[in-house]
Design an enzyme around this catalytic site. Structure first.
Site, mmCIF file in Angstrom:
data_model
loop_
_atom_site.group_PDB
_atom_site.id
_atom_site.type_symbol
_atom_site.label_atom_id
_atom_site.label_comp_id
_atom_site.label_asym_id
_atom_site.label_seq_id
_atom_site.Cartn_x
_atom_site.Cartn_y
_atom_site.Cartn_z
ATOM 1 N N GLY A 1 64.751 -6.982 41.110
ATOM 2 C CA GLY A 1 63.599 -6.139 40.832
ATOM 3 C C GLY A 1 63.711 -4.588 41.816
ATOM 4 O O GLY A 1 63.116 -4.607 43.172
ATOM 5 N N ALA A 2 63.512 -3.071 41.262
ATOM 6 C CA ALA A 2 63.855 -1.888 42.258
ATOM 7 C C ALA A 2 62.190 -1.909 42.974
ATOM 8 O O ALA A 2 62.745 -1.702 44.575
ATOM 9 C CB ALA A 2 63.260 -0.937 41.219
ATOM 10 N N ARG B 1 72.777 -1.691 47.911
ATOM 11 C CA ARG B 1 73.219 -1.659 46.107
ATOM 12 C C ARG B 1 73.140 -0.352 46.310
ATOM 13 O O ARG B 1 71.707 0.302 46.825
ATOM 14 C CB ARG B 1 72.173 -2.740 45.708
ATOM 15 C CG ARG B 1 72.243 -4.494 46.194
ATOM 16 C CD ARG B 1 71.478 -5.086 45.250
ATOM 17 N NE ARG B 1 71.784 -4.960 43.788
ATOM 18 C CZ ARG B 1 71.448 -5.438 42.091
ATOM 19 N NH1 ARG B 1 70.166 -5.827 42.740
ATOM 20 N NH2 ARG B 1 71.736 -5.031 41.236
ATOM 21 N N GLN C 1 67.553 -13.435 34.034
ATOM 22 C CA GLN C 1 66.493 -12.748 35.001
ATOM 23 C C GLN C 1 65.436 -12.801 33.794
ATOM 24 O O GLN C 1 64.339 -13.352 34.661
ATOM 25 C CB GLN C 1 66.728 -11.240 35.135
ATOM 26 C CG GLN C 1 67.341 -11.430 36.526
ATOM 27 C CD GLN C 1 68.497 -10.362 36.301
ATOM 28 O OE1 GLN C 1 69.101 -11.421 35.534
ATOM 29 N NE2 GLN C 1 68.890 -9.816 37.723
ATOM 30 N N ASP D 1 65.569 0.907 37.218
ATOM 31 C CA ASP D 1 65.747 0.936 38.576
ATOM 32 C C ASP D 1 66.089 2.417 39.106
ATOM 33 O O ASP D 1 65.398 2.454 40.152
ATOM 34 C CB ASP D 1 66.690 0.360 38.306
ATOM 35 C CG ASP D 1 67.086 -0.790 38.441
ATOM 36 O OD1 ASP D 1 66.563 -1.620 37.302
ATOM 37 O OD2 ASP D 1 67.357 -2.087 39.371
ATOM 38 N N ASN E 1 68.448 1.295 34.502
ATOM 39 C CA ASN E 1 68.261 -0.050 34.183
ATOM 40 C C ASN E 1 68.694 -1.277 33.883
ATOM 41 O O ASN E 1 70.101 -0.408 33.418
ATOM 42 C CB ASN E 1 66.171 -0.295 33.071
ATOM 43 C CG ASN E 1 65.930 -1.618 33.667
ATOM 44 O OD1 ASN E 1 65.234 -1.541 34.915
ATOM 45 N ND2 ASN E 1 65.353 -2.060 32.278
ATOM 46 N N LYS E 2 68.152 -1.556 33.987
ATOM 47 C CA LYS E 2 69.006 -3.573 33.630
ATOM 48 C C LYS E 2 70.456 -3.159 32.843
ATOM 49 O O LYS E 2 69.791 -3.152 31.739
ATOM 50 C CB LYS E 2 68.142 -5.368 33.355
ATOM 51 C CG LYS E 2 68.978 -5.956 33.264
ATOM 52 C CD LYS E 2 70.196 -6.421 34.780
ATOM 53 C CE LYS E 2 70.009 -6.439 35.730
ATOM 54 N NZ LYS E 2 70.796 -6.084 37.018
#
Lengths: 358, 358
Positions: free
Chosen positions: A45-46, A87, A194, A235, A245-246
């Site tokens: 999670g950013a 990451r 998630q 993100d 994002n994801k």
């Protein structure tokens, strides 16, 4: 429940890989262990990654055997580099490391212990600010939610992803607490699930009505008129409003556009990376194929199957109805609206091309 | 490998629930057992379900203790009803049952054994014709595939879904055998993972290069220019060209349209349901929530999580570049092109509104 906690003897993290079946904690004492926890997704999670990164540098400050303030700052820089490279996509990691390093550098004239304290204090400040930031995002975002709304969300953006109530999930929680009739569609968010594992777990604790669907179903839900809005986290947000994002976010945005469903992104101002002009320039992390081939360790494909596992995708700004930050709601054109929000933020950062042209 | 086989003592089915890890067979002897096998998805795939349904009625013919041909036809009608109601969406089930019943009825003047033989012969003919039909679809579809192509497919549409080489997967296999440089993107196709479990298994046996991705990734692949065409199967095609297929198909079609990627549907003419004017009128099967909550028996969500599990979705005709059938390739406007193909089919069926206006 706290996803991460600064303690006298180190940092305690809720091991998100074990949820929803087990609530188990991982205790770390070094920056290297923080980098490992980030890489293996004990925490994710950013915004939470930003907090973890700050804590990582702070741990290095606490443990360093440096003989002087300059040497300590060098130690912290090394620790920061290890964490930043763990990451590549979430910008909050680099942002938090930079903040803690800058605070440490400012404290050099005060000596070794001043640098140590400054690093720890700045890391703790990032965590506190993120909690406030979530509340602000929640309040601003909840205003965009109708009194009755069936909301689709993706991945996890709640207390497990931040230092507070969450970003997109904070919007949902705040609207629910304000008495709005909220129902949430949660997609499972393969490969790491998630949505099914974490968002379902959080919504259950919050007693917000929810229904899980597979990642193949959102289009069907929208086509049947069952989704009133979509809200997701981010993100990294490029200067032009493109959102990284994801993986799977882009698909939802395309579908929402087709069905004229509002598509909101909720993220703290620290997620805006003004140095990235467009989303296409941002590095997309490719993760281990086993995450696709073996969800929760269960093999689903034949032996020797190849798999691709891009962890994120890019949603072009044109598909996004609004970006809800802790400092205000940005709308198109994002290049100017995001710039204005960043400028107005306290202790605000210069927008890169202003710095360049100054 | 045969997904289904008519034997002296019953019908043998490859249990597709156990793939790719186990090759295990289910032997059934009654129409009721066929209906159960269809419901529990021992067998699946629209054309294969047609074959199974025909075999089910044929089993009833073989085992019935009826005293005369009229009584036997009544037994077959009861058996047919049980099979047709086992799964509501794939039209091939009702189509095959109708065909076997019609053959039985025509044989009534010949007496009890003539009815029995007619039912079995018609069921076997459906299986043989499907094998031929797959070859025809493969040949026609392969012509649409460039000499080098990265092809995205969804669910499973190969030998496990038909009585032959498959529909969409038959197109891919035929293009590959013709020497074209094919690479296949397979999405896992949650909830039942037909892509990861079955299509990956088939492509491996065929030695066609493939890469598995989660259902969240196709949009990302298309945005990065990594997909040249999409080909999928169909469970039912409405008169206007709307396609009902495995949930997730619609999303892929919307994404393909945005990226100007050809989107092909491959299906035998028996999948066209001229009695369904539009896709929106077709019943979409809602399956057990446990398929979402517990892939392959592994719980992914917290206790007491609600889940929705629509098994299919509707892809509007406007998103479909062409529909490849065993009788020719239909293009927009589908209402006339599909009608012409159905009319031209040997022993062709009247198009419903012609029958109504005649």
């Amino acid at each position: 429940m706290r996803a991460i906690e600064w303690r006298d003897d180190g940092v305690r993290m809720l091991d998100q890989r074990a949820l929803p079946h087990h609530e188990r904690y991982v205790d770390v004492e070094t920056a290297g262990q923080v980098a490992d926890a980030v890489r293996t997704m004990v925490v994710r999670g950013a915004p939470l990654l930003g907090i973890a990164a700050g804590f990582g540098v702070a741990l290095a400050a606490r443990r360093s055997g440096a003989g002087g303030p300059g040497e300590l700052v060098e130690d912290l820089e090394r620790a920061g580099t290890a964490i930043v490279t763990s990451r590549p996509t979430a910008v909050n990691i680099a942002w938090a490391v930079r903040r803690v390093l800058a605070a440490a550098q400012r404290a050099v004239p005060g000596g070794l212990e001043a640098v140590r304290s400054a690093a720890v204090d700045e890391a703790l400040a990032i965590a506190v600010e993120d909690e406030q930031s979530c509340r602000a995002i929640g309040a601003l975002g909840a205003e965009l939610v109708p009194d009755e709304a069936r909301i689709l969300t993706h991945c996890n953006t709640g207390a497990l992803a931040t230092g507070g109530i969450g970003t997109a999930l904070g919007v949902i929680a705040t609207a629910h607490q304000a008495g709005k009739a909220i129902q949430v569609w949660v997609d499972e968010t393969r490969p790491l699930l998630q949505g099914a594992r974490l968002t379902a777990w959080e919504l259950k604790r919050l007693e917000i009505p929810m229904t899980l669907v597979s990642d193949t179903a959102p289009g069907s839900l929208m086509a049947r008129g069952l989704v009133d809005l979509v809200v997701v986290g981010a993100d990294r947000i490029a200067a032009n409003g493109d959102v990284v994002n994801k993986v799977g976010t882009y698909q939802l945005a395309v579908l929402a556009k087709r069905h004229r469903i509002p598509f909101y992104v909720a993220a703290p101002i620290s997620t805006i990376d003004a140095a990235s002009d467009r989303g296409g320039a941002i590095e997309i992390e490719e993760r281990n194929a086993l995450e696709v081939l073996e969800p929760l360790g269960l093999r689903i494909a034949p032996d020797a199957t190849a798999a691709a596992n891009p962890a994120f995708d890019v949603t072009p700004a044109e598909l996004i109805t609004a970006i809800v930050t802790d400092r205000g709601v940005a709308r198109q054109p994002y290049r100017s609206s995001l710039r204005d929000l960043v400028r107005a933020a306290p202790g605000g950062r210069a927008w890169p091309w202003e710095a360049a042209s100054a």
